[in-house]
Design a protein around this motif. Structure first.
Motif, PDB file in Angstrom:
ATOM      1  N   VAL A   1      64.539  62.686  50.412  1.00  0.00           N
ATOM      2  CA  VAL A   1      64.532  61.172  50.313  1.00  0.00           C
ATOM      3  C   VAL A   1      64.335  60.520  51.008  1.00  0.00           C
ATOM      4  O   VAL A   1      65.008  60.290  52.620  1.00  0.00           O
ATOM      5  CB  VAL A   1      66.102  61.198  49.634  1.00  0.00           C
ATOM      6  CG1 VAL A   1      67.017  59.853  49.308  1.00  0.00           C
ATOM      7  CG2 VAL A   1      66.312  62.501  49.217  1.00  0.00           C
ATOM      8  N   GLU A   2      64.645  58.823  51.042  1.00  0.00           N
ATOM      9  CA  GLU A   2      64.076  57.859  51.750  1.00  0.00           C
ATOM     10  C   GLU A   2      64.069  56.671  51.018  1.00  0.00           C
ATOM     11  O   GLU A   2      64.546  56.508  49.837  1.00  0.00           O
ATOM     12  CB  GLU A   2      62.436  57.365  51.127  1.00  0.00           C
ATOM     13  CG  GLU A   2      61.108  58.417  51.953  1.00  0.00           C
ATOM     14  CD  GLU A   2      60.241  57.855  52.623  1.00  0.00           C
ATOM     15  OE1 GLU A   2      59.777  57.007  51.909  1.00  0.00           O
ATOM     16  OE2 GLU A   2      58.960  58.403  52.280  1.00  0.00           O
ATOM     17  N   ILE A   3      65.566  56.166  51.894  1.00  0.00           N
ATOM     18  CA  ILE A   3      65.672  55.361  51.581  1.00  0.00           C
ATOM     19  C   ILE A   3      64.936  53.660  52.518  1.00  0.00           C
ATOM     20  O   ILE A   3      65.386  53.543  53.735  1.00  0.00           O
ATOM     21  CB  ILE A   3      67.329  55.097  52.408  1.00  0.00           C
ATOM     22  CG1 ILE A   3      67.737  55.457  51.369  1.00  0.00           C
ATOM     23  CG2 ILE A   3      67.963  53.296  51.965  1.00  0.00           C
ATOM     24  CD1 ILE A   3      69.781  56.010  50.609  1.00  0.00           C
ATOM     25  N   GLN A   4      64.569  52.720  51.851  1.00  0.00           N
ATOM     26  CA  GLN A   4      64.186  51.396  52.907  1.00  0.00           C
ATOM     27  C   GLN A   4      64.980  49.748  52.378  1.00  0.00           C
ATOM     28  O   GLN A   4      65.241  49.930  51.529  1.00  0.00           O
ATOM     29  CB  GLN A   4      62.084  51.339  52.561  1.00  0.00           C
ATOM     30  CG  GLN A   4      61.816  52.700  52.100  1.00  0.00           C
ATOM     31  CD  GLN A   4      60.487  52.561  51.169  1.00  0.00           C
ATOM     32  OE1 GLN A   4      60.672  51.426  50.498  1.00  0.00           O
ATOM     33  NE2 GLN A   4      60.268  53.693  50.571  1.00  0.00           N
ATOM     34  N   ARG A   5      65.720  49.827  53.540  1.00  0.00           N
ATOM     35  CA  ARG A   5      65.726  49.093  53.433  1.00  0.00           C
ATOM     36  C   ARG A   5      65.101  47.187  53.667  1.00  0.00           C
ATOM     37  O   ARG A   5      64.267  46.993  54.927  1.00  0.00           O
ATOM     38  CB  ARG A   5      67.886  48.453  54.730  1.00  0.00           C
ATOM     39  CG  ARG A   5      67.820  50.090  55.082  1.00  0.00           C
ATOM     40  CD  ARG A   5      68.386  50.615  55.598  1.00  0.00           C
ATOM     41  NE  ARG A   5      68.159  50.225  57.393  1.00  0.00           N
ATOM     42  CZ  ARG A   5      67.630  51.039  57.513  1.00  0.00           C
ATOM     43  NH1 ARG A   5      67.714  52.353  56.848  1.00  0.00           N
ATOM     44  NH2 ARG A   5      67.289  51.212  58.619  1.00  0.00           N
ATOM     45  N   GLY A   6      66.158  46.771  52.947  1.00  0.00           N
ATOM     46  CA  GLY A   6      64.939  45.257  52.555  1.00  0.00           C
ATOM     47  C   GLY A   6      64.173  45.017  51.547  1.00  0.00           C
ATOM     48  O   GLY A   6      63.730  46.113  50.985  1.00  0.00           O
ATOM     49  N   PRO A   7      63.865  43.915  51.503  1.00  0.00           N
ATOM     50  CA  PRO A   7      62.999  43.226  49.697  1.00  0.00           C
ATOM     51  C   PRO A   7      62.299  44.102  50.579  1.00  0.00           C
ATOM     52  O   PRO A   7      61.499  44.463  51.391  1.00  0.00           O
ATOM     53  CB  PRO A   7      62.697  41.859  50.110  1.00  0.00           C
ATOM     54  CG  PRO A   7      62.873  42.080  51.998  1.00  0.00           C
ATOM     55  CD  PRO A   7      64.187  42.293  51.957  1.00  0.00           C
ATOM     56  N   GLN A   8      61.149  44.981  48.787  1.00  0.00           N
ATOM     57  CA  GLN A   8      59.536  46.001  49.075  1.00  0.00           C
ATOM     58  C   GLN A   8      58.671  45.159  48.026  1.00  0.00           C
ATOM     59  O   GLN A   8      59.021  45.530  47.191  1.00  0.00           O
ATOM     60  CB  GLN A   8      59.935  47.247  48.777  1.00  0.00           C
ATOM     61  CG  GLN A   8      60.897  48.002  49.998  1.00  0.00           C
ATOM     62  CD  GLN A   8      60.511  48.048  51.749  1.00  0.00           C
ATOM     63  OE1 GLN A   8      59.341  48.375  51.449  1.00  0.00           O
ATOM     64  NE2 GLN A   8      61.497  47.479  52.127  1.00  0.00           N
ATOM     65  N   GLY A   9      58.890  43.657  48.085  1.00  0.00           N
ATOM     66  CA  GLY A   9      57.534  43.208  46.990  1.00  0.00           C
ATOM     67  C   GLY A   9      56.652  43.269  46.773  1.00  0.00           C
ATOM     68  O   GLY A   9      55.746  43.091  45.818  1.00  0.00           O
ATOM     69  N   THR A  10      55.859  43.306  48.222  1.00  0.00           N
ATOM     70  CA  THR A  10      54.568  43.576  48.237  1.00  0.00           C
ATOM     71  C   THR A  10      54.075  44.895  47.663  1.00  0.00           C
ATOM     72  O   THR A  10      53.280  44.968  46.482  1.00  0.00           O
ATOM     73  CB  THR A  10      53.380  43.353  49.714  1.00  0.00           C
ATOM     74  OG1 THR A  10      54.362  42.212  49.818  1.00  0.00           O
ATOM     75  CG2 THR A  10      52.726  43.683  49.370  1.00  0.00           C
ATOM     76  N   LEU A  11      54.586  45.903  48.051  1.00  0.00           N
ATOM     77  CA  LEU A  11      54.050  47.443  47.792  1.00  0.00           C
ATOM     78  C   LEU A  11      54.956  48.018  46.346  1.00  0.00           C
ATOM     79  O   LEU A  11      53.796  48.528  46.187  1.00  0.00           O
ATOM     80  CB  LEU A  11      53.653  48.576  49.239  1.00  0.00           C
ATOM     81  CG  LEU A  11      53.351  48.437  49.997  1.00  0.00           C
ATOM     82  CD1 LEU A  11      53.145  49.132  51.228  1.00  0.00           C
ATOM     83  CD2 LEU A  11      51.375  48.560  49.253  1.00  0.00           C
ATOM     84  N   TYR A  12      55.869  47.595  46.145  1.00  0.00           N
ATOM     85  CA  TYR A  12      56.812  48.068  44.982  1.00  0.00           C
ATOM     86  C   TYR A  12      57.162  47.482  43.949  1.00  0.00           C
ATOM     87  O   TYR A  12      57.019  47.643  42.962  1.00  0.00           O
ATOM     88  CB  TYR A  12      57.885  48.478  45.824  1.00  0.00           C
ATOM     89  CG  TYR A  12      57.343  50.666  46.959  1.00  0.00           C
ATOM     90  CD1 TYR A  12      57.425  51.167  46.390  1.00  0.00           C
ATOM     91  CD2 TYR A  12      57.653  50.095  47.846  1.00  0.00           C
ATOM     92  CE1 TYR A  12      57.554  52.394  46.790  1.00  0.00           C
ATOM     93  CE2 TYR A  12      56.949  51.737  48.161  1.00  0.00           C
ATOM     94  CZ  TYR A  12      57.403  52.465  48.268  1.00  0.00           C
ATOM     95  OH  TYR A  12      57.056  53.780  48.982  1.00  0.00           O
ATOM     96  N   GLY A  13      57.117  45.448  44.419  1.00  0.00           N
ATOM     97  CA  GLY A  13      57.211  44.722  43.352  1.00  0.00           C
ATOM     98  C   GLY A  13      58.460  44.482  43.025  1.00  0.00           C
ATOM     99  O   GLY A  13      59.700  44.582  43.801  1.00  0.00           O
ATOM    100  N   ARG A  14      58.471  43.956  41.575  1.00  0.00           N
ATOM    101  CA  ARG A  14      59.787  43.680  41.338  1.00  0.00           C
ATOM    102  C   ARG A  14      60.586  44.455  41.060  1.00  0.00           C
ATOM    103  O   ARG A  14      60.533  46.068  40.965  1.00  0.00           O
ATOM    104  CB  ARG A  14      59.178  42.778  39.955  1.00  0.00           C
ATOM    105  CG  ARG A  14      59.155  44.415  39.192  1.00  0.00           C
ATOM    106  CD  ARG A  14      58.561  44.434  37.574  1.00  0.00           C
ATOM    107  NE  ARG A  14      59.751  43.681  36.525  1.00  0.00           N
ATOM    108  CZ  ARG A  14      60.637  44.768  35.711  1.00  0.00           C
ATOM    109  NH1 ARG A  14      60.394  46.001  35.938  1.00  0.00           N
ATOM    110  NH2 ARG A  14      61.533  43.832  35.321  1.00  0.00           N
ATOM    111  N   ASN A  15      62.102  43.414  41.327  1.00  0.00           N
ATOM    112  CA  ASN A  15      63.202  44.819  41.090  1.00  0.00           C
ATOM    113  C   ASN A  15      63.635  45.538  42.160  1.00  0.00           C
ATOM    114  O   ASN A  15      64.386  46.571  42.026  1.00  0.00           O
ATOM    115  CB  ASN A  15      63.166  45.528  39.684  1.00  0.00           C
ATOM    116  CG  ASN A  15      63.636  44.194  38.857  1.00  0.00           C
ATOM    117  OD1 ASN A  15      64.130  43.394  38.817  1.00  0.00           O
ATOM    118  ND2 ASN A  15      62.905  44.401  37.210  1.00  0.00           N
ATOM    119  N   THR A  16      62.733  45.342  42.885  1.00  0.00           N
ATOM    120  CA  THR A  16      63.000  45.881  44.524  1.00  0.00           C
ATOM    121  C   THR A  16      63.773  45.029  45.878  1.00  0.00           C
ATOM    122  O   THR A  16      63.516  44.788  46.794  1.00  0.00           O
ATOM    123  CB  THR A  16      61.785  46.488  45.426  1.00  0.00           C
ATOM    124  OG1 THR A  16      60.728  45.905  45.121  1.00  0.00           O
ATOM    125  CG2 THR A  16      61.706  48.195  44.564  1.00  0.00           C
TER     126      THR A  16
END
Length: 879
Positions: free
Chosen positions: A149-164
């Protein structure tokens, strides 16, 4: 290496938990990075193992990734009893987990999940094996046989996109292995008659095919006790989960992983919005509700009047709260029900071409959750609420991933997503039986019910690329960009099209709405772009696509809005420098957005659409290993600037409330997060996390409070009208009182063309963003005692803590969760490498902590709470 030896090796690498600690105060929490001592050559050396994550869409060492990410290994998930996202609260710095019923409401860095209805998107992305899940409820499903399980903190708009927008929660399920036959069983028994069976079987079917089956069954009584004789306890469990995964490896270049899973959950659940009444506010001299005046601890839901004067008032304003000092006791006559199921299919196929790998990720889910609950939160018969959420989702992603052989590495991709949703909310009013007095009162039902059906469809396209270039052996720069386009269609309808009519012209009889009301014809939803036949003049003004009754064109039945397009370019730029082999410095700036959406138009308080929310995030961090690889210390400082946060409001609608979404102005969240793990000797593991968070609205004006922003009171001393900002707010002999502690005034433009403002709004600038404690974290300690031939005995203790936070943007005393600390204890005896027995107690001190506050009908605040102290035992066997 035999099957047993393989399992032992995996256990050795991943066994010891980690957690995280505050660098400043040794205040910390469970570091989500696998910590165990791992043999290095001689087998005697002590050191922390390498942890692999996919935060940048490729497998990388956690300590080399210039991103704030926490990771939990399979061994830690099992050893620490992590069975849902809720168990990760405060074990990840700055991560808090709210919950109401089956809805997950995670929060990170000043961003929280408030709107879980079908007209909104998730705020923190939830991915399973690379596939985005569109509904917040899906984050509560299927924590079975996981790899990581990973939790990435902060916006991930480039590699994961909308609604991250606030970050990601990424789940990797265990894949089939070719190394040999494996199987395992975990059995748990605990308080509230909890029984959980979890098992897996891994079987290679030759050199090129492997199969893995996993499943779980869980049964338990509810831990919120219902004192009404025929009522149901809440948060019981009756769930089943099954997963079948097939891995194909026909040659060295091609890998293909296919997965099917199914989950079904039934029982009482936990209500939809909250289950415990907290109270409301009154201006006691005149017996009028006024927000933030005097807290009154009673149930003020509409229709709940028992004929008893409620001191300090001189009127009957409701009914006494049931056991107000105990958040785990309720008294509701209607038996709450939950029926949830989810089917999912995933295909991950990759082909290695040498310098680049081509990858395809396909996902399909079919989700449905229906729930009903007591609409008045009391033992009286007044109202029932029903909510249905359904989603059929398909996504397809293609990626090009470079190898690591040169100074340039990159990931590029194209993404397609289609989400067909249905949401239904029904409030049924009943003939009233007021049971809070003896003899009971029998009264007519409290007016009309309410019916709202929403049918959104989202189609999204995106293209993205991110590249890193090693300028030197130690210096690397990174840049990424993504273009996303969402096309959203939205239609809604109410029950007016199917209800009997009375009078001339005919008016629908809303008193006849029941949970069985439905079968709304397609014609009730109107037609996109068609001229409206509506003639009513109140807000919202009818527009193209709005449909009214043919026999009474002043009565709205529904509408189909014109397609709305939301598009955005998001990007990331960063630099990282390897100070040494064990120390990394990095800095980045990135952007993200959450798509806009629609309000159903059932109330004049709602604008038809709301806009996307955006963020620009600045981060500086350091990742380190010290003292011969026995201490890991990761620190990140951030400053996130938000614009247009989507805020959810509840507004009255008959005997209930409905939800609308509006955009706030600007806000920001800045702070520091620390994670640490330390293994000074092979047997001892220490760890923790700490988060300092300063999150507030910097501009949020003209906000209507949850109820009664102002009131008029008689004052014979007033001899002239009161004028404020050119608007008359009180007449002769009247005085207008605003909510105490708030800066409020008339909102321009709310009275219609040429009319004075009708609405009063307040300035919430400077208020703290909900679910954002100033500090939070955890500490843990684990020590493995060698018992010789009797195996090992491992005591484990964890402390989690949090500062105070508010559940609503208004920051009032009723929706405040005070600071708290919780303790969990576990003791594990492992007589052999394949058998372990564990006893545990969670929330040892029985702390009562809220997971959500929301204002409902009658201006009453309702809340959900985290579980009480629970004990249990688990046996784990590996074959």
């Amino acid at each position: 290496m035999g099957d047993g030896e393989h399992w032992i090796r995996e256990k050795t690498v991943l066994h010891r938990g980690k957690l995280t600690v505050s660098a400043f105060a040794l205040a910390a929490g469970m570091l989500p990075t696998a910590l165990h001592a791992q043999a290095a050559g001689s087998g005697d050396a002590v050191g922390l193992s390498e942890v692999v994550v996919t935060a940048q869409r490729r497998e990388e060492n956690l300590q080399k990734v210039p991103v704030s990410v926490s990771a939990f290994s399979a061994a830690e998930i099992k050893d620490k009893g992590i069975t849902s996202v809720a168990d990760l609260e405060n074990r990840v710095p700055g991560f808090t987990f709210g919950r109401s019923g089956s809805d997950a409401r995670p929060a990170l860095r000043g961003v929280r999940t408030e709107n879980v209805a079908v007209n909104g998107d998730t705020t923190i992305g939830y991915f399973v094996d690379g596939v985005y899940m569109s509904r917040a409820q899906q984050a509560m499903l299927g924590f079975v046989d996981l790899e990581r399980v990973e939790i990435q903190r902060g916006p991930q708009g480039t590699l994961y996109g909308r609604n991250t927008f606030g970050g990601n929660i990424s789940i990797a399920t265990a894949k089939p292995k070719f190394s040999g036959f494996e199987s395992g069983v975990d059995l748990t028994y605990g308080e509230y008659n909890r029984f959980r069976f979890e098992g897996f079987v891994n079987a290679p079917l030759g050199d090129t095919v492997a199969l893995r089956l996993a499943g779980a069954i869980e049964r338990s009584d509810g831990w919120v006790q219902n004192d009404y004789p025929s009522g149901r306890n809440l948060f019981d469990d009756d769930s089943q989960y099954f997963r079948a995964a097939v891995a194909l490896r026909p040659n060295d270049a091609l890998t293909a992983d296919f997965k099917f899973d199914y989950v079904r959950s039934r029982g009482a659940g936990g209500s939809a919005f909250g289950y415990k009444q907290v109270g409301t506010y009154y201006y006691t001299p005149t017996n009028q509700q006024l927000f933030n005046a005097t807290p009154i601890r009673l149930n003020a839901r509409p229709g709940l009047r028992d004929g008893v004067i409620d001191a300090p008032l001189t009127i009957d304003a409701g009914a006494p709260l049931h056991r107000p000092g105990n958040v785990w006791r309720i008294d509701t006559d209607y038996p709450t029900n939950l029926d949830l199921r989810n089917y999912g299919f995933t295909a991950n196929i990759a082909y290695d071409l040498g310098a680049v790998t081509v990858k395809s990720i396909t996902g399909y889910t079919d989700f449905r959750a229906a729930r009903s609950s007591d609409g008045d939160f009391s033992s009286s018969q007044i109202a029932i609420d029903y909510q249905l959420t359904a989603a059929e989702t398909f996504s397809q992603e293609f990626q090009l991933i470079s190898d690591d052989s040169g100074p340039l590495t990159y990931v590029a991709g194209a993404y397609y997503f289609r989400d067909e949703l249905r949401g239904v909310f029904i409030n049924q009013q009943l003939p009233r039986i007021i049971r809070s007095v003896t003899p009971n009162l029998n009264l007519p039902q409290n007016g009309a019910g309410f019916y709202d059906e929403q049918l959104p469809v989202t189609v999204s396209y995106a293209g993205y690329a991110q590249a890193s270039y090693a300028v030197t052996d130690r210096l690397k720069v990174t840049g990424g960009i993504r273009y996303t386009e969402d096309r959203k269609d939205f239609k809604f309808a109410n029950a007016n099209a199917v209800l009997p009519l009375a009078g001339t012209p005919g008016v629908p009889q809303g008193t006849l709405i029941t949970l069985q009301t439905g079968g709304i014809p397609a014609s009730a939803f109107g037609t996109k772009g068609a001229p409206t036949n509506c003639t009513y003049t109140s807000l919202p003004a009818p527009i193209a696509g709005f449909q009214c009754l043919a026999s009474n064109t002043a009565v709205l039945t529904g509408a189909t809005y014109a397609t709305k397009r939301f598009d955005r370019v998001t990007w990331r730029a960063g630099v990282d420098y390897q100070l040494s082999d064990n120390s990394l410095l990095y800095a980045s700036v990135s952007t993200g957005f959450r798509s806009g959406g629609f309000n159903s138009g059932q109330s004049g308080a709602a604008a038809p659409t709301f806009n996307p929310e955006t963020v620009t995030a600045y981060e500086f961090g350091s990742k380190n290993r010290f003292f011969d690889n026995t201490l890991q210390l990761n620190v990140a400082a951030f400053n996130n600037l938000y614009s247009g946060l989507q805020e959810q409001r509840q507004i009255p609608a008959g005997g209930t409330t409905i939800t609308i979404v509006e955009n706030s102005g600007r806000s920001r969240a800045r702070g520091v997060e620390v994670e640490f793990t330390w293994q000074p000797v092979e047997a001892l593991a220490l760890g923790g996390s700490f988060s300092y968070l300063d999150a507030e609205y910097t501009r949020y004006r003209d906000v209507g409070l949850p109820f009664a922003t102002s009131i008029l009171v008689a004052d014979s001393s007033v001899t002239a009208p009161t004028i404020l900002n050119g608007v008359q707010i009180a007449g002769i002999g009247q005085r207008r009182l605003f909510a105490p502690g708030y800066n409020c005034s008339p909102v321009a433009g709310t009275g219609g063309t040429g009319q004075p403002p009708l609405a009063i709004g307040c300035d919430l600038s400077g208020k703290r963003i909900p679910y954002s404690p100033e500090y939070s974290g955890s500490l843990y300690a684990e020590y493995e005692i060698d018992l010789g031939d009797a195996g090992t005995l491992t005591p484990y203790a964890a402390l989690t803590f949090s500062g105070a936070w508010y559940g609503q943007a208004v920051n009032s005393i009723l929706d405040k969760q005070e600071a708290f600390e919780k303790i969990d204890l576990r003791l594990t005896w492992a007589p052999t490498e394949k058998l372990s027995l564990q006893g545990f107690v969670t929330n040892v001190t029985d702390e009562q902590t809220s997971t959500r506050f929301v204002y409902g009908g009658g201006g009453a605040l309702q809340a959900s709470y985290a579980p009480p102290r629970q004990w249990g035992a688990r046996a784990s066997v590996r074959f």
